[in-house]
Design a protein around this motif. Structure first.
Motif, mmCIF file in Angstrom:
data_model
loop_
_atom_site.group_PDB
_atom_site.id
_atom_site.type_symbol
_atom_site.label_atom_id
_atom_site.label_comp_id
_atom_site.label_asym_id
_atom_site.label_seq_id
_atom_site.Cartn_x
_atom_site.Cartn_y
_atom_site.Cartn_z
ATOM 1 N N ARG A 1 42.873 -30.828 11.579
ATOM 2 C CA ARG A 1 41.847 -30.726 12.985
ATOM 3 C C ARG A 1 43.340 -29.181 13.175
ATOM 4 O O ARG A 1 42.153 -28.040 13.534
ATOM 5 C CB ARG A 1 42.832 -31.214 14.698
ATOM 6 C CG ARG A 1 41.707 -31.068 15.029
ATOM 7 C CD ARG A 1 41.612 -32.536 16.988
ATOM 8 N NE ARG A 1 41.604 -31.757 17.816
ATOM 9 C CZ ARG A 1 42.117 -31.469 18.470
ATOM 10 N NH1 ARG A 1 43.298 -31.168 18.195
ATOM 11 N NH2 ARG A 1 41.781 -30.671 19.457
ATOM 12 N N ALA B 1 41.997 -26.770 10.986
ATOM 13 C CA ALA B 1 40.477 -26.225 10.970
ATOM 14 C C ALA B 1 40.518 -25.385 11.667
ATOM 15 O O ALA B 1 39.993 -24.401 12.427
ATOM 16 C CB ALA B 1 39.765 -27.228 11.294
ATOM 17 N N LEU C 1 37.686 -23.271 12.844
ATOM 18 C CA LEU C 1 35.941 -24.159 12.314
ATOM 19 C C LEU C 1 35.476 -25.485 13.188
ATOM 20 O O LEU C 1 36.661 -25.035 14.464
ATOM 21 C CB LEU C 1 36.813 -24.825 10.976
ATOM 22 C CG LEU C 1 36.995 -23.932 9.848
ATOM 23 C CD1 LEU C 1 37.668 -24.608 9.063
ATOM 24 C CD2 LEU C 1 35.110 -23.573 9.695
ATOM 25 N N GLY D 1 34.053 -29.390 13.476
ATOM 26 C CA GLY D 1 33.611 -30.154 13.078
ATOM 27 C C GLY D 1 33.866 -31.416 13.506
ATOM 28 O O GLY D 1 34.910 -31.867 14.579
ATOM 29 N N ALA E 1 35.333 -35.836 6.239
ATOM 30 C CA ALA E 1 35.051 -34.467 6.838
ATOM 31 C C ALA E 1 34.235 -33.769 7.237
ATOM 32 O O ALA E 1 33.241 -33.605 6.649
ATOM 33 C CB ALA E 1 36.472 -33.822 7.097
ATOM 34 N N ILE F 1 33.078 -29.862 8.381
ATOM 35 C CA ILE F 1 33.921 -29.166 8.854
ATOM 36 C C ILE F 1 32.376 -27.798 8.761
ATOM 37 O O ILE F 1 31.951 -28.322 7.167
ATOM 38 C CB ILE F 1 34.601 -28.397 7.579
ATOM 39 C CG1 ILE F 1 35.421 -29.428 6.654
ATOM 40 C CG2 ILE F 1 35.324 -27.180 7.270
ATOM 41 C CD1 ILE F 1 36.032 -29.984 5.887
ATOM 42 N N VAL G 1 35.303 -22.234 5.578
ATOM 43 C CA VAL G 1 35.504 -23.534 5.149
ATOM 44 C C VAL G 1 35.449 -23.422 3.716
ATOM 45 O O VAL G 1 37.065 -24.267 3.170
ATOM 46 C CB VAL G 1 34.204 -23.912 4.975
ATOM 47 C CG1 VAL G 1 33.163 -25.007 4.285
ATOM 48 C CG2 VAL G 1 32.943 -24.122 6.382
ATOM 49 N N MET H 1 39.302 -23.991 4.017
ATOM 50 C CA MET H 1 39.532 -25.121 4.986
ATOM 51 C C MET H 1 39.299 -26.398 3.264
ATOM 52 O O MET H 1 40.609 -27.044 3.713
ATOM 53 C CB MET H 1 39.051 -25.893 6.017
ATOM 54 C CG MET H 1 39.126 -26.850 6.438
ATOM 55 S SD MET H 1 40.783 -27.006 6.801
ATOM 56 C CE MET H 1 41.477 -28.784 7.646
ATOM 57 N N SER I 1 32.842 -32.387 -2.016
ATOM 58 C CA SER I 1 32.331 -31.836 -0.612
ATOM 59 C C SER I 1 31.061 -31.996 -1.412
ATOM 60 O O SER I 1 31.145 -31.477 -2.563
ATOM 61 C CB SER I 1 32.941 -30.515 -0.530
ATOM 62 O OG SER I 1 33.177 -29.620 -1.334
ATOM 63 N N PHE J 1 36.604 -29.309 16.934
ATOM 64 C CA PHE J 1 36.511 -29.960 15.691
ATOM 65 C C PHE J 1 37.761 -30.929 16.466
ATOM 66 O O PHE J 1 39.025 -30.696 16.981
ATOM 67 C CB PHE J 1 37.795 -29.215 15.158
ATOM 68 C CG PHE J 1 37.655 -29.867 13.273
ATOM 69 C CD1 PHE J 1 37.215 -29.341 12.647
ATOM 70 C CD2 PHE J 1 38.982 -30.859 12.937
ATOM 71 C CE1 PHE J 1 37.123 -30.305 11.416
ATOM 72 C CE2 PHE J 1 38.874 -31.867 11.924
ATOM 73 C CZ PHE J 1 37.760 -31.250 11.218
#
Length: 94
Positions: free
Chosen positions: A26, A29, A34, A36, A48, A50, A57, A60, A78, A90
């Protein structure tokens, strides 16, 4: 939606629970601007969502592969996400 904005759903495996991974994620981000969420999964992984500018992104995702001190990340998988609603902050959930 801004053309430069993207979202991914990431699953992080390894020693990622019980090491403050969600709080670290967190904070990272938020540094990157970011939005999310991040949450623990029953199988011991962390998931997560994001969202934000593509470059942030991507940064991250690189940071998730390293994780915080005490974590031992064995993998990050991802996939593109298309959230119904784009998060405004976030947050840590679950």
């Amino acid at each position: 939606m801004d053309r430069n904005k993207t979202a991914v759903l990431a699953r992080i495996t390894g020693k990622v629970q019980g090491v403050s991974f969600r709080m670290w994620a967190r904070a990272e981000a938020m540094k990157l601007g970011l939005t999310g969420w991040v949450r623990n999964e029953k199988d011991g992984s962390v998931k997560a969502l994001i969202a934000g500018p593509e470059e942030a992104v991507s940064t991250m995702l690189k940071r998730l592969r390293q994780g915080p001190p005490g974590a031992s990340v064995s993998g990050v998988v991802s996939e593109k996400a298309d959230p119904d609603e784009w998060p405004e902050t976030f947050s840590i959930t679950g």
